[in-house]
Scaffold this active site. Sequence first.
Site, mmCIF file in Angstrom:
data_model
loop_
_atom_site.group_PDB
_atom_site.id
_atom_site.type_symbol
_atom_site.label_atom_id
_atom_site.label_comp_id
_atom_site.label_asym_id
_atom_site.label_seq_id
_atom_site.Cartn_x
_atom_site.Cartn_y
_atom_site.Cartn_z
ATOM 1 N N LYS A 67 76.716 9.462 28.858
ATOM 2 C CA LYS A 67 77.176 9.885 30.186
ATOM 3 C C LYS A 67 76.075 9.704 31.229
ATOM 4 O O LYS A 67 76.361 9.327 32.377
ATOM 5 C CB LYS A 67 77.636 11.337 30.136
ATOM 6 C CG LYS A 67 78.889 11.559 29.301
ATOM 7 C CD LYS A 67 80.116 10.855 29.886
ATOM 8 C CE LYS A 67 80.614 11.547 31.145
ATOM 9 N NZ LYS A 67 81.840 10.900 31.678
ATOM 10 N N TYR A 118 76.308 11.687 23.165
ATOM 11 C CA TYR A 118 77.299 11.856 24.234
ATOM 12 C C TYR A 118 76.600 12.020 25.579
ATOM 13 O O TYR A 118 76.935 11.335 26.552
ATOM 14 C CB TYR A 118 78.182 13.067 23.931
ATOM 15 C CG TYR A 118 79.093 13.449 25.079
ATOM 16 C CD1 TYR A 118 80.096 12.585 25.520
ATOM 17 C CD2 TYR A 118 78.947 14.675 25.734
ATOM 18 C CE1 TYR A 118 80.930 12.934 26.574
ATOM 19 C CE2 TYR A 118 79.775 15.035 26.787
ATOM 20 C CZ TYR A 118 80.756 14.161 27.205
ATOM 21 O OH TYR A 118 81.574 14.502 28.255
ATOM 22 N N GLY A 149 94.457 12.714 30.593
ATOM 23 C CA GLY A 149 93.536 13.655 29.964
ATOM 24 C C GLY A 149 93.571 15.022 30.628
ATOM 25 O O GLY A 149 94.353 15.269 31.564
#
Length: 317
Positions: A135, A131, A10
Amino acid sequence: MRVAVTGSTGRLGSALVAALADAPFTGPRGPVAWTRVDLDLDAPAGVAAALDRDKPEVVVHTAAWTDVDGCARDPELALRRNGVATGVLATACKERAVDLLIVSTNEVFAGDRQDRVAYAPTDATAPPNAYGRSKLAGEHAATDAFERGSGMGSLGIARTAWLFGPPGRDFPHKILDAASKALAEGQPLRVVGDEWGTPTYAADVADAIVELLAEDALPGVHHLVNGDIATRATWAEDVLARLCVQAAVEPVPATTWARASEPPGWGVLAPTPLPGGEPMRSWKAAMADYAPILKRERAAAAAASAVATAPTAPTAR
């Protein structure tokens, strides 16, 4: 020091693998690059097997599902990938006395504060979207694992924001694509002007993480962002100016387009001190380094597209 990196292909993971390869403390073998193919974070057995096979002393967990709109459409999957999986990894690390640094996000904060003060690690969290909630669940799961588990091992949390850099289509790439379309249509480029954040170069975050590891300063919550702030619109203007694209930017409200996810309007993180005492440079200074890379990538993509669309010569018979 044996360091393993999840999500090694990534944006941040690949930058970190490169930075660790140049770090003297990783030794001649360098870092261990883990991808999702050989580290199934949803399965405890896969995590345990990877740790027992490679025997790292530290794991840096950069792997995540970062599609914020995708997370909003499937919050259960987001929670499993970003929350539960992080807890699984943390538990396995704690059991083996392996240090862990997890990468989190500015979107754990509500983003609605009116005092325009950047969020510090000690500020209350209140994620505005799926999201951010996933997290934050990962942060809590890792913290719980290290607090309740037996054995040694340290936990660090590194929050960052608005990452740019290779590989893939980051914000600068998307802006350049949108600018080309706007110019072709004779329209201004409409970009959100009421969403504030801290553009941050992935390579700079990687260097900061290397510094934390080198100085044994991993424990705690770190805000790793480049200096200064921007709106999406002012960032877009900077990108276009550096690549000499003559497109006019029109700032518009975030409500102009309907989205599955609601990003924080004020997503600014207050950078935390690094062990060496030098702050991370400004995002504009980082963009100056990234612009030549961006130009090369755009040129290569254009050349590849031209080859792909070129007519082929008839075959002789």
